[in-house]
Design an enzyme around this catalytic site. Structure first.
Site, PDB file in Angstrom:
ATOM      1  N   CYS A  96      -2.538  -0.325   7.524  1.00 56.96           N
ATOM      2  CA  CYS A  96      -1.741   0.895   7.452  1.00 56.96           C
ATOM      3  C   CYS A  96      -1.889   1.735   8.715  1.00 56.96           C
ATOM      4  CB  CYS A  96      -2.123   1.700   6.216  1.00 56.96           C
ATOM      5  SG  CYS A  96      -1.694   0.845   4.669  1.00 56.96           S
TER       6      CYS A  96
ATOM      7  N   GLU B 291       0.837   3.895   1.777  1.00 58.34           N
ATOM      8  CA  GLU B 291       1.267   4.318   3.110  1.00 58.34           C
ATOM      9  C   GLU B 291       2.414   3.468   3.634  1.00 58.34           C
ATOM     10  OE1 GLU B 291      -3.353   4.555   3.102  1.00 58.34           O
ATOM     11  OE2 GLU B 291      -1.795   3.338   2.159  1.00 58.34           O
TER      12      GLU B 291
ATOM     13  N   CYS C   4      -6.355   1.923   5.696  1.00 57.04           N
ATOM     14  CA  CYS C   4      -6.980   0.675   6.109  1.00 57.04           C
ATOM     15  C   CYS C   4      -6.439   0.297   7.499  1.00 57.04           C
ATOM     16  CB  CYS C   4      -6.675  -0.426   5.101  1.00 57.04           C
ATOM     17  SG  CYS C   4      -4.933  -0.952   5.106  1.00 57.04           S
TER      18      CYS C   4
ATOM     19  N   HIS D 268       0.848  -1.189   0.000  1.00 57.01           N
ATOM     20  CA  HIS D 268       0.000   0.000   0.000  1.00 57.01           C
ATOM     21  C   HIS D 268       0.885   1.241   0.000  1.00 57.01           C
ATOM     22  CE1 HIS D 268      -3.886  -1.903   1.830  1.00 57.01           C
ATOM     23  NE2 HIS D 268      -3.295  -2.725   0.977  1.00 57.01           N
TER      24      HIS D 268
END
Length: 168
Positions: free
Chosen positions: A99, A68, A96, A66
């Site tokens: 993260c 992040e 999410c 991801h």
């Protein structure tokens, strides 16, 4: 929701936040190069970008790739420590649970995100991992900065997938 300027330093901070969120939006567009969901992130310390990331799940076939997570890893390398003291992370979408958990574990002081994620957001929409009172750290959260632009990227991406008969 645009930050309100009540003092010259608040206006300066708001301008800085907008500048760094625009960099995160640029990162989001890079994800489209490999058919990933257009989400971007930048990590900033003392006004300097020390980490950048965009979704790379499809490119890397890695569920943890991801935006992040990538930006946090780069920031930790730049700082030379897993504790990200003094770092602000700018993300184009509410994080999410994975993260958000990483942000808490990294002791991230501040997160600024653009669009909410009503399906999987862990920054207040579905869950609030970032400010859970039983965790050992809470992250200061500012949300809504350039949300319309970030949401437009996501809507266009998923509309194109549907038009092509694909799912993500």
């Amino acid at each position: 929701m645009t930050p309100i300027c009540r003092s010259s330093s608040a206006c300066s901070d708001a301008m800085d936040d907008a500048h760094f969120m625009r960099l995160a939006l640029e990162e989001a567009l890079r994800a489209l190069e490999h058919n990933d969901v257009p989400i971007g992130a930048v990590a900033v310390r003392d006004g300097i970008v020390i980490g950048r990331g965009h979704n790379q799940r499809e490119a890397d076939q890695d569920p943890t790739a991801h935006a992040e997570m990538i930006a946090l890893r780069q920031a930790a390398r730049a700082v030379g420590h897993w504790r990200l003291e003094g770092v602000t992370l700018y993300c184009t979408l509410e994080p999410c649970a994975m993260c958000a958990g990483a942000m808490v574990l990294a002791r991230l002081p501040r997160l600024v995100y653009a669009a909410p994620d009503p399906k999987a957001g862990a920054g207040g929409s579905v869950l609030d991992v970032l400010r859970h009172p039983q965790l050992n750290h809470q992250v200061e959260v500012t949300s809504g900065l350039l949300a319309d632009e970030a949401a437009a990227y996501l809507r266009a991406f998923f509309a194109q997938l549907r038009a092509d008969g694909q799912r993500h």
